[in-house]
Design a protein around this motif. Structure first.
Motif, short mmCIF file in Angstrom:
data_model
loop_
_atom_site.label_atom_id
_atom_site.label_comp_id
_atom_site.label_asym_id
_atom_site.label_seq_id
_atom_site.Cartn_x
_atom_site.Cartn_y
_atom_site.Cartn_z
N PHE B 45 79.60 -56.07 -75.19
CA PHE B 45 80.10 -56.66 -73.95
C PHE B 45 81.25 -57.58 -74.33
CE2 PHE B 45 75.48 -56.12 -73.20
CZ PHE B 45 75.57 -55.17 -72.19
N PHE B 48 81.44 -58.58 -77.83
CA PHE B 48 80.21 -59.07 -78.44
C PHE B 48 79.20 -57.92 -78.55
CE2 PHE B 48 75.87 -60.58 -77.58
CZ PHE B 48 75.68 -61.30 -78.74
N ALA B 50 75.99 -56.50 -78.46
CA ALA B 50 74.62 -56.81 -78.05
C ALA B 50 73.65 -55.87 -78.74
CB ALA B 50 74.49 -56.69 -76.53
N PRO B 69 64.25 -62.91 -81.35
CA PRO B 69 64.70 -64.14 -80.69
C PRO B 69 65.50 -63.85 -79.42
CG PRO B 69 65.92 -63.76 -82.73
CD PRO B 69 64.83 -62.74 -82.69
N ASN B 70 65.75 -64.88 -78.64
CA ASN B 70 66.55 -64.73 -77.42
C ASN B 70 67.90 -64.11 -77.76
OD1 ASN B 70 64.98 -67.60 -76.73
ND2 ASN B 70 65.02 -66.06 -75.14
N GLY B 71 68.31 -63.18 -76.93
CA GLY B 71 69.63 -62.58 -77.12
C GLY B 71 69.65 -61.52 -78.20
N ALA B 72 68.47 -61.09 -78.69
CA ALA B 72 68.44 -60.09 -79.75
C ALA B 72 68.84 -58.71 -79.26
CB ALA B 72 67.04 -60.03 -80.37
N GLY B 73 68.81 -58.51 -77.95
CA GLY B 73 69.20 -57.21 -77.41
C GLY B 73 68.03 -56.39 -76.91
N LYS B 74 66.88 -57.03 -76.72
CA LYS B 74 65.69 -56.28 -76.30
C LYS B 74 65.86 -55.71 -74.90
CE LYS B 74 63.17 -60.01 -76.89
NZ LYS B 74 64.17 -61.02 -77.33
N THR B 75 66.29 -56.58 -73.99
CA THR B 75 66.47 -56.10 -72.62
C THR B 75 67.60 -55.08 -72.54
OG1 THR B 75 65.62 -58.18 -71.75
CG2 THR B 75 66.91 -56.84 -70.25
N THR B 76 68.67 -55.33 -73.30
CA THR B 76 69.79 -54.39 -73.30
C THR B 76 69.34 -53.01 -73.79
OG1 THR B 76 71.22 -56.25 -73.81
CG2 THR B 76 72.16 -54.07 -74.07
N GLN B 118 61.92 -57.99 -66.78
CA GLN B 118 61.62 -59.30 -67.34
C GLN B 118 61.30 -60.29 -66.22
OE1 GLN B 118 64.45 -60.38 -70.28
NE2 GLN B 118 63.72 -62.47 -70.50
N GLU B 203 58.42 -58.49 -71.22
CA GLU B 203 57.75 -59.78 -71.06
C GLU B 203 56.74 -59.80 -69.91
OE1 GLU B 203 60.07 -63.22 -71.62
OE2 GLU B 203 61.54 -62.20 -72.88
N HIS B 234 57.56 -62.45 -76.08
CA HIS B 234 57.81 -63.61 -76.92
C HIS B 234 56.52 -64.27 -77.37
CE1 HIS B 234 62.11 -64.05 -76.94
NE2 HIS B 234 62.16 -63.84 -75.64
N1 LIG Z 1 75.91 -57.16 -68.78
C1 LIG Z 1 76.16 -58.02 -69.78
N2 LIG Z 1 77.39 -58.56 -69.94
C2 LIG Z 1 77.67 -59.41 -70.96
N3 LIG Z 1 76.77 -59.77 -71.88
C3 LIG Z 1 75.53 -59.27 -71.79
C4 LIG Z 1 75.16 -58.37 -70.74
N4 LIG Z 1 73.86 -58.04 -70.92
C5 LIG Z 1 73.44 -58.71 -72.01
N5 LIG Z 1 74.44 -59.44 -72.54
C6 LIG Z 1 74.35 -60.25 -73.75
O1 LIG Z 1 73.79 -59.45 -74.75
C7 LIG Z 1 72.89 -60.22 -75.55
C8 LIG Z 1 71.56 -59.53 -75.59
O2 LIG Z 1 70.92 -59.77 -74.35
P1 LIG Z 1 69.48 -59.25 -74.00
O3 LIG Z 1 69.22 -59.63 -72.59
O4 LIG Z 1 69.35 -57.83 -74.34
O5 LIG Z 1 68.59 -60.13 -74.97
P2 LIG Z 1 67.02 -60.22 -75.06
O6 LIG Z 1 66.66 -59.83 -76.43
O7 LIG Z 1 66.38 -59.48 -73.95
O8 LIG Z 1 66.80 -61.78 -74.89
P3 LIG Z 1 65.62 -62.57 -74.13
O9 LIG Z 1 64.51 -62.66 -75.11
O10 LIG Z 1 66.21 -63.90 -73.85
O11 LIG Z 1 65.26 -61.82 -72.90
C9 LIG Z 1 72.86 -61.60 -74.97
O12 LIG Z 1 73.68 -62.43 -75.76
C10 LIG Z 1 73.42 -61.43 -73.59
O13 LIG Z 1 74.13 -62.59 -73.20
#
Ligand SMILES: Nc1ncnc2c1ncn2[C@@H]1O[C@H](COP(=O)(O)OP(=O)(O)OP(=O)(O)O)[C@@H](O)[C@H]1O
Ligand SMILES: [Mg+2]
Lengths: 361, 281
Positions: B45, B48, B50, B69-76, B118, B203, B234
């Protein structure tokens, strides 16, 4: 039986349909009383009430897509006007050689433009059945094409509202042009008769009123059957959480497309019934402001109830008639004030207030 | 081989024209016991990354926990699997035959992948009952939805699920007025109605009491075997409970797999400890 199931749990709908049935019986009787009778309803009033009913039908169509599907359409006036224009073309063809220029076939404005034959898109419109088909088909087709483009590319929210405004604005500009063949800024008017009935006759006016009441009742039942079906539940699901419904396997764009198209068709019917009662259709019906006003009617009446849209349309238009005759300069301010007051004080509109009093939210 | 002519197609009254065939994807094939293949996935993104060269395989019937950890990319990652986000590179297959990157969200859902978000997302203005009705996979076409009626066995199924998620007394309640935990349960119930082959659960226990967490763990474990379940969480106690001693836990960090193994292995992994300690400083 099936119909009763539709409105069994729907207090507002029952009241609406009962009132419409009552109006269909009472209005012709009161209109038939001698004109010095205190309860006499003059024929022009019958036409005004008939007009309100067609506007209520229009509001209903907007509530279907805005209230239930969350599409804030600011272009439904276009579908209404298109239905109106088809009806207007049929009515023009009925004039025959009784126009000012006495041409056997061409409407006056075409003679004036020195045209020597009818354009292809005016063909066949002397037949009522054909006009009746086009009244739903033309708005439906436009809505379908528009929706296929907009919903498939996932345009939504404010952007969608803006392009619906652009749609109706573009059509207004097009219909203002004389060479389009729709009478330019004068539009279509001087109608004589419909299905052989003289439009000025008292009986025809009453007949149009009854037709409008029936159309509104049927439109209500149709919209209600959609909103009560599982499709209606999917609409609400899309409105509340669009992407969630996608991840559940629903093709959101198709749901939007079909409901939007149906709604445009209903708006077209409303326009077609409106035109013979007001006696004219011109490009101002496409004005972007008109479409915004419809949304105000629905908001004032109460969104996502269907009957609320009807109540809002009739209430606002009655107020409009009153203001424009009594205090014409104040009307727009009054409309603005009503809108602000209702949205701030009664977020569920007029019918929300009644419902709360009834105690079953 | 000769192409059948259009004429002979028309003459054959049993012929189904291509435009009338449903666009359903090929039949799921799990001959190799692997239900989900993610290979070399990357997505960025605005520069960056992800997800960064992610490789992950989920076996058929497996229950897999994913932490990070937060922001690891799990949701992505879940966004990619369900078609919400298209990756820049890499491949994602559902079984051997279904290429997920060619499908959109509804097609992926219809192929058998269900997702719990989530942030609990239920249809707030519909009743609990209607939320479950809509989750049933049976009707998806606009016109069949218009005429859809509940069959007896569908009703039984809904009642069963409502009891399972403890909402049997709230069937007519607006989903929007449920508590946070109840919404979580309702969403799980919706997943169950959907009968997916692969469940992605993001989650699930946020906002739940300990008792509710135990029940959720029990439910997810019971689903594995007949379904594959991928759980992102988490809460370490919950993950330990789910993973037990045997199941695989995957640690994501900065968009790729940092470690994979049993809970004990992962917890004693030096890199994992650094990542988690680094975060808590
Ligand atoms: N649509 C988007 N546009 C820009 N950045 C994004 C987008 N989706 C996710 N990100 C970024 O990608 C990274 C991974 O996000 P993601 O939501 O996958 O993390 P996560 O592992 O699910 O974290 P959490 O445990 O907090 O839910 C984060 O830094 C987030 O800010
Ligand atoms: Mg996340």
């Amino acid at each position: 039986m099936l119909l009763w199931n539709l409105i069994k749990q729907d207090r507002g709908g029952q009241i609406l349909l009962a009132l419409l049935a009552l109006a269909i019986i009472i209005v012709p009787i009161l209109n038939g009383l001698p004109s010095d009778h205190p309860l006499h309803i003059p024929t022009y009033m019958v036409a005004v009430m008939g007009k309100y009913l067609t506007l209520a039908l229009l509001a209903l169509s907007v509530d279907l897509v805005w209230g239930y599907l969350g599409i804030l359409t600011l272009g439904h006036g276009a579908f209404f006007a298109l239905g109106g224009y088809v009806m207007g073309m049929y009515l023009m063809r009925q004039i025959g050689d009784r126009g000012v220029y006495g041409h056997p076939e061409l409407p006056d404005f075409m003679v004036f433009l020195n045209w020597d034959s009818l354009p292809w898109y005016w063909q066949g419109l002397d037949q009522f059945w054909f006009a009746a088909i086009l009244i739903v088909l033309v708005p439906g087709l436009l809505a379908f094409i528009f929706g296929a483009l907009a919903f498939r590319s996932r345009v939504s929210g404010v952007y969608l509202s803006i392009i619906t405004q652009a749609l109706t604005f573009a059509l207004m500009l097009a219909f203002f042009r004389n060479e389009m063949g729709f009478g330019g800024n004068n539009g279509l008017t001087d109608f004589k008769d419909l299905l052989g009935f003289n439009l000025q006759a008292r009986e025809t006016r009453v007949g149009l009123f009854i037709a409008s009441a029936i159309a509104l009742a049927l439109g209500y039942l149709l919209c209600r059957s959609v909103t009560q079906s599982r499709l209606g539940k999917v609409c609400v699901a899309v409105r509340d959480a669009e992407s969630r419904s996608r991840f559940m396997g629903y093709r959101v764009e198709n749901v939007k497309l079909w409901v939007f198209t149906l709604s445009a068709m209903i708006a077209g019917v409303a326009g077609a019934l409106y035109v013979p009662q007001v006696g004219i259709i011109n490009p101002n019906e496409f004005s972007p402001l008109n479409s915004i006003e419809i949304v105000v009617w629905v908001a004032v009446g109460g969104r996502a109830t269907l009957y609320g849209a009807v109540a809002g349309a009739i209430f606002i238009n009655y107020a409009k008639t009153w203001f424009t005759t009594e205090l014409p300069d104040v009307w727009l301010f009054a409309l603005g004030a009503i809108f602000i007051l209702v949205t701030v004080l009664m977020p569920k509109g007029i019918v929300g207030l009644l419902r709360r009093k009834e105690g079953n939210a | 081989m000769s192409q059948p002519s259009l004429l002979s197609e028309i003459k054959d009254k049993h012929h189904v024209f291509s435009f009338m065939q449903s666009q359903a994807s090929p039949v799921l094939n799990v001959d190799k016991q692997i239900l989900l293949y993610l290979e070399g996935l990357s997505v960025s993104f605005d520069g960056f990354k992800a997800i960064n060269d992610l490789n992950l395989y989920i076996r058929d019937g497996e229950l897999r926990c994913i932490i990070g950890p937060n922001g690891a990319g799990k949701t992505t990652m879940m966004d990619i699997i369900t078609g919400k986000t298209k990756p820049d590179t890499g491949s994602a297959w559902f079984g051997q035959t279904i290429n997920l990157l060619e499908l959109d969200e509804p097609a992926i859902a219809q192929a058998g992948i269900g997702r719990k978000f989530q942030k609990p997302t239920v249809f707030e203005s519909l009743s609990v009952y209607d939320n479950l009705v809509l989750a049933m996979p049976d009707e998806r076409l606009v016109f069949s939805l218009l005429f859809a009626r509940l069959k007896g066995e569908q009703r039984d199924r809904i009642d069963e699920v409502m009891t399972l998620i403890g909402l049997q007394d709230h069937s007519a309640m607006r989903a929007g007025s449920l508590s946070h935990g109840q919404k979580q349960w309702l969403e799980i119930g919706m997943l169950l109605m959907q009968k997916p082959r692969l469940l992605l659960v993001d989650e699930p226990v946020a906002g739940m009491t300990h008792q509710e967490m135990d029940r959720t763990a029990e439910l997810l474990v019971s689903l594995s075997g007949s379904h594959s379940v991928v759980v992102v969480e988490h809460d370490m106690d919950f993950v330990r409970q789910l993973a037990g001693k045997e199941r695989t836990v995957t640690v994501l960090h900065q968009g790729s797999v940092l470690a994979e193994g049993s809970m004990d292995q992962v917890q004693n992994n030096q890199k994992v400890i650094e990542v988690y300690l680094g975060e808590s400083q």
